[in-house]
Design an enzyme around this catalytic site. Sequence first.
Site, mmCIF file in Angstrom:
data_model
loop_
_atom_site.group_PDB
_atom_site.id
_atom_site.type_symbol
_atom_site.label_atom_id
_atom_site.label_comp_id
_atom_site.label_asym_id
_atom_site.label_seq_id
_atom_site.Cartn_x
_atom_site.Cartn_y
_atom_site.Cartn_z
ATOM 1 N N ARG A 1 6.187 4.252 -6.922
ATOM 2 C CA ARG A 1 5.475 3.189 -7.657
ATOM 3 C C ARG A 1 4.078 3.606 -8.105
ATOM 4 N NH1 ARG A 1 5.281 -2.168 -4.644
ATOM 5 N NH2 ARG A 1 6.038 -1.102 -2.777
ATOM 6 N N GLY B 1 14.435 5.521 7.284
ATOM 7 C CA GLY B 1 13.679 4.454 7.935
ATOM 8 C C GLY B 1 12.564 4.989 8.821
ATOM 9 N N ASN C 1 3.198 -7.542 11.165
ATOM 10 C CA ASN C 1 3.117 -6.184 11.698
ATOM 11 C C ASN C 1 2.385 -5.271 10.711
ATOM 12 O OD1 ASN C 1 3.620 -3.718 12.984
ATOM 13 N ND2 ASN C 1 5.648 -3.508 12.040
ATOM 14 N N ASN D 1 -43.498 24.101 -11.289
ATOM 15 C CA ASN D 1 -43.258 23.125 -12.348
ATOM 16 C C ASN D 1 -42.294 23.723 -13.362
ATOM 17 O OD1 ASN D 1 -43.608 21.497 -14.777
ATOM 18 N ND2 ASN D 1 -45.240 20.514 -13.590
HETATM 19 C C1 UD1 Z 1 6.947 -1.429 7.538
HETATM 20 C C2 UD1 Z 1 7.329 -2.164 8.819
HETATM 21 C C3 UD1 Z 1 6.904 -3.627 8.711
HETATM 22 C C4 UD1 Z 1 5.426 -3.724 8.434
HETATM 23 C C5 UD1 Z 1 5.059 -2.902 7.212
HETATM 24 C C6 UD1 Z 1 3.578 -2.846 7.026
HETATM 25 C C7 UD1 Z 1 9.350 -1.065 9.613
HETATM 26 C C8 UD1 Z 1 10.822 -1.155 9.723
HETATM 27 N N1 UD1 Z 1 8.749 -2.056 8.996
HETATM 28 O O1 UD1 Z 1 7.722 -2.022 6.503
HETATM 29 O O2 UD1 Z 1 7.218 -4.330 9.886
HETATM 30 O O3 UD1 Z 1 5.049 -5.083 8.276
HETATM 31 O O4 UD1 Z 1 5.541 -1.557 7.331
HETATM 32 O O5 UD1 Z 1 3.273 -2.237 5.820
HETATM 33 O O6 UD1 Z 1 8.780 -0.136 10.141
HETATM 34 N N2 UD1 Z 1 8.385 6.128 5.784
HETATM 35 C C9 UD1 Z 1 8.824 7.396 6.043
HETATM 36 N N3 UD1 Z 1 10.153 7.635 6.145
HETATM 37 C C10 UD1 Z 1 11.073 6.647 6.040
HETATM 38 C C11 UD1 Z 1 10.620 5.350 5.772
HETATM 39 C C12 UD1 Z 1 9.270 5.109 5.675
HETATM 40 O O7 UD1 Z 1 8.012 8.320 6.161
HETATM 41 O O8 UD1 Z 1 12.273 6.951 6.144
HETATM 42 C C13 UD1 Z 1 6.938 5.871 5.673
HETATM 43 C C14 UD1 Z 1 6.572 5.384 4.281
HETATM 44 O O9 UD1 Z 1 6.190 6.457 3.462
HETATM 45 C C15 UD1 Z 1 5.430 4.452 4.557
HETATM 46 C C16 UD1 Z 1 5.698 3.936 5.957
HETATM 47 O O10 UD1 Z 1 6.594 4.832 6.547
HETATM 48 O O11 UD1 Z 1 4.191 5.129 4.584
HETATM 49 C C17 UD1 Z 1 6.264 2.528 5.945
HETATM 50 O O12 UD1 Z 1 7.495 2.530 5.304
HETATM 51 P P1 UD1 Z 1 7.979 1.361 4.349
HETATM 52 O O13 UD1 Z 1 9.350 1.619 3.915
HETATM 53 O O14 UD1 Z 1 6.947 1.108 3.316
HETATM 54 O O15 UD1 Z 1 7.998 0.144 5.384
HETATM 55 P P2 UD1 Z 1 7.889 -1.363 5.029
HETATM 56 O O16 UD1 Z 1 9.173 -1.852 4.505
HETATM 57 O O17 UD1 Z 1 6.676 -1.626 4.241
#
Ligand code: UD1
Length: 456
Positions: free
Chosen positions: A16, A81, A172, A362
Site C-alpha cells: 500500500r 501470519g 492490541n 572575515n
Molecule cells: C496485528 C495484530 C492485531 C493488532 C494489530 C496492530 C495479529 C494476528 N494481529 O494485526 O491484534 O491490533 O496488528 O496493528 O498479530 N507480518 C510479518 N509476517 C506475516 C504477517 C505479518 O512479518 O506473516 C508483519 C507485518 O509486516 C506487520 C506486522 O507483522 O509489520 C503486523 O502484521 P499485520 O498483518 O499488519 O497485522 P494486523 O492484521 O494489522
Amino acid sequence: MTDRFAIILAAGKGTRMKSPRPKVLHEVGGRSMLAWSVALARDLGCRQIIIVVGPDMPALSEAAARLVGAGNVVIQHEQLGTANAVAAAREALSGAEGHAIVLYADTPLVPPEAGLRAFGALEAGAGVCVLGFRAQLPNRYGRLVTTGEGALEAIVEANDASQEQLAIELANSGVMAAPVRLMFDMLGEVKNDNAKGEYYLTDLVALARRRGLPAAVAHCEESDVLGVNSQAELAVVEGLFQARMREAVMADGVSLVAPHTVFFSYDTRLAPGVTVEPNVVFGPGVTVAGGAVIRAFSHLQGARVGEQAEVGPYARLRPGAVIGRQAHIGNFVEVKNVEVGAGAKANHLSYLGDGQIGAGANIGAGTIFCNYDGFFKYRTVIGEGAFIGSNSALVAPVSVGAGAYVGSGSVIVSDVPADALGLARGRQANKEGWARTFRTARAQAKAAGAKPDGAV
Ligand code: UD1
Ligand code: CA
C-alpha cells in the site's frame, strides 16, 4: 536483570506504500522506521535483536544486517501470519534464555517506557504481556478480552470477533512480550483456524491462560503505536514525531518562534537558550550550543553550531560544518566540512567546502572555496584574522596566512603568507575622457546613417 531479546517483524511487503523502497526503510524524523525499532530494542536493553524479513528483499536484508549483524537477520519464507513470522526467529534464538519482546518495524513511535512496562509485567510473573490502548476507532485492531477484574483472557482479531467483542475499546498494539522459551513452545501450538487462515501471534494470550499463566496488559496511548501502511499514514506519524520534538525542545528551554514550521530529526540536540526562527529544517546529526540563533529558512545537517553563533537567514550547513562560538554564517552561505573559528564571519553568498577558517577571519561576499577538480577534493586553510575580499575564488589546496588580505575578485592558486596581500586579478587602467570621445563618435555615425564594422 533477566536477559532481554527482541524480534522485529519486517516481512510485510508494504504494497500500500506503492513505493519501490521497502516500507520499513521509509524515514520518520530522518531515520528509517526499521532503525527506530532497533533503537527501541537497544533502549530496552535487549542483548540480541532479530529482524524478520521476507524473501527477495535484498535492500531490506542489507539494511537489517547493517543494523543488527547478518546473523540476526532471518527470513520468513511465506507470509503465514504474525505467529509464523516470530517462529522464523526460533533457530537464531535457540540458545536464548530470558524475556523477548516482539516489535513491528512499521510502528516507529513506541516509547521505551511502554516496552519497559511490558518487560516489568514479565518480571512480576506474567506468562505474556501485550501493549494495549484505548482506540478512538477500534475497527481493524485485535480486541483485548478481559475479565471483570481487568485480567487479560484472550485477544480476538476483528475478523473473528462477535458483536459483543467488537464493542471492546481496548485494542492490541501488536507489541507483545513473553519468556523466550515459553513463547517458542506456545508458538508450536498456534493453529490457523480463523477468518484469515493465518497463524496469529495474538493466540499466545489464550494459550498462556490455558496453561494457568497470568496474562498482562501494559497500557499506552494510541499515538504511541500507530502503524504505517500508506504514504498518508507515514505523514501522520512524521507529524506526530515533529509535534513531540517541538514540545520536547521547548520544554528544554529552546525558543521556537513558529514551532509548527520547524522540522527536527531523531537526534537533533539544541541546548537551552537556543532560538530558532521560522522555517528551519534540522537534518540528522545537528548539535546547537546555548545562545545560538538559527535564523529563518536555514537548513542544517551533520553540523555543530557553537555558543552564541548566528546562522542564516537562508544558510545551509552540511555535514562536517563546525561553527565556532559567536561566529556568523549569513544568507545564502553553504558550509560543508569546514571548521569556522570563533567570531569568524561569512555573511553573504559563499560556498565554503573542505577546510578551516581561523578565529575572527572575515570571508567576503561571494567567496568560493574551489575544492574539487572533478576527481579529488582539497582543503582551503584560512588563518586567524585573515580578510578575504569579496568575489574571491580560493583554488584548493591553498592557504591564506593569519592576518593576510586577499584582494577582491582574486583567483588565489598559491599560498598567501601571513600578513601579506594576495592579489590575483587584472590591474585597473583608467583612460581619461575615453567615454566622452566614444559617445560623440558613435552619435555622429548614427546620425549619418553609417554603421561600425560588424554592427547588425
Ligand atoms: C496485528 C495484530 C492485531 C493488532 C494489530 C496492530 C495479529 C494476528 N494481529 O494485526 O491484534 O491490533 O496488528 O496493528 O498479530 N507480518 C510479518 N509476517 C506475516 C504477517 C505479518 O512479518 O506473516 C508483519 C507485518 O509486516 C506487520 C506486522 O507483522 O509489520 C503486523 O502484521 P499485520 O498483518 O499488519 O497485522 P494486523 O492484521 O494489522
Ligand atoms: Ca497492520
